[in-house]
Enzyme design. Sequence first.
Site, PDB file in Angstrom:
ATOM      1  N   HIS A  63     106.516  33.573 -16.419  1.00  0.00           N
ATOM      2  CA  HIS A  63     105.051  33.576 -16.332  1.00  0.00           C
ATOM      3  C   HIS A  63     104.570  34.127 -14.997  1.00  0.00           C
ATOM      4  CE1 HIS A  63     104.235  31.059 -19.978  1.00  0.00           C
ATOM      5  NE2 HIS A  63     105.494  30.743 -19.763  1.00  0.00           N
ATOM      6  N   ASP A  71      96.796  31.739 -16.214  1.00  0.00           N
ATOM      7  CA  ASP A  71      97.734  31.674 -17.330  1.00  0.00           C
ATOM      8  C   ASP A  71      97.201  30.639 -18.316  1.00  0.00           C
ATOM      9  OD1 ASP A  71     100.062  30.642 -18.921  1.00  0.00           O
ATOM     10  OD2 ASP A  71     101.195  32.026 -17.670  1.00  0.00           O
TER      11      ASP A  71
END
Length: 452
Positions: free
Chosen positions: A22, A116
């Site tokens: 990520h 995110d």
Amino acid sequence: MAKAGDPRRRLLVLVPCPYQGHLNPMLQLGAALQSTGSFSITVAHTEFNFPNQSNHPQFHFLPIADGLSDADTSLRGFVSLVLKLNVNCKTSFQESLTRLRERTDWQEDIACIIYDGLMYFAEEVARELKIPCIIFRTCSAATSSLYNEYPQLQEEGFIPLQDSKALEFVPRLHPLRFKDLSIYKFEGFENLLPLLERSSQVGSSVAFLLNTIECLEQSSLMKLRQAYPVPFFTVGPVHKIAPPLSSSLIEEDESCIAWLNKQAKNSTLYVSLGSVASIDEKELVEMAWGLANCQQPFLWVVRPGLVHGSEGINLLPDGFAEIVGERGRVIKWAPQQKVLAHESVGAFWSHCGWNSTLESISEGVPMICTPCFGDQRGNARYLSHVWRVGLLLEDMERGEIERAIKKLMASEEGETVRQRMTDLKREVIHAIKEGGSTYDFLDELVKYINAL
């Protein structure tokens, strides 16, 4: 596209999820946006897995107190840790942002927060502080679309999943089978489902970013654009539009490049199952003998923790190194983008994380697909049965491994797969050039943020 040197620079605050798969695309996105000359970048990151700031002198970093104990971080429960971060980080993030805005010497306004989707506390803080925010999903469009279907599948009685239905197609999600879903054989899926549902909500977000390419996922993107009432920007593969940067949380062994330089073109198999996935000792041994028996040169990443609680390399079977000799190289971690771009690499045996998938497609390297968990199963299904640029290998048995490697690297069928991957690479190159979809979406994104 905005050019470097533009005098107007506004602040973007990025909030990545603190895991390698990520963090990489978020920092790459930040570097791409900063390179336009319109923005400066502040990365708000948890204390857990905090990056080495010296690797990123172009960014400012804002630590977020996360309240995690050693016991929390030593446990391998990704879902429980992410849920805890969303509870623990909201207040500290809000306080940090408030102090940032109140600094008398601060000359830049916060244009927006890009977060995110798994770090949804950032959206809640942005809403309360009245700062525009944008959700960034680091998975594929197909995976994002799949998450939206889970509540209905549960309502229809398909979840919990039954092994007897594993090979059946999922309603509305062809070509995915039930065994390709991220919740298949996932312990604690009852916690995963609400996390995926919450992380897919745009809430007050004013736009949706995806690390994918229009030409690769047209049908899935069409579904998402119908599902969400905000502008969509497909800016992938972000690693190809960003200036080079090192965001690895594990030290990379650059010496493997000198070894690759000695190998023939397209001769070498690169093997890496990513930064999080794990296998058992028996599977490691089967991988070792499959690689030893295939007669192809190979570069194999055996990172600490690949076998839980072990350095991994110390578990390689007796006699393996002597049989392989100079034909194989085993390292703890690789500079993956450099490896995949190397002309000697002819195939990639991968866990099929989305970053690895995009990196392989971008360099035209066909894949052997061994998904371990999460979205990797769906990615592997698309690679092997939709784009047909990879071979699925789910049985970690030395004979099966040897056959899969030889099929991909030394057969006519493998050459056909390679040609399809070469064609996909050509489409990626077109997308990131002026006039291509990714190039245009990045340009539109810069203008959109500056208009907020």
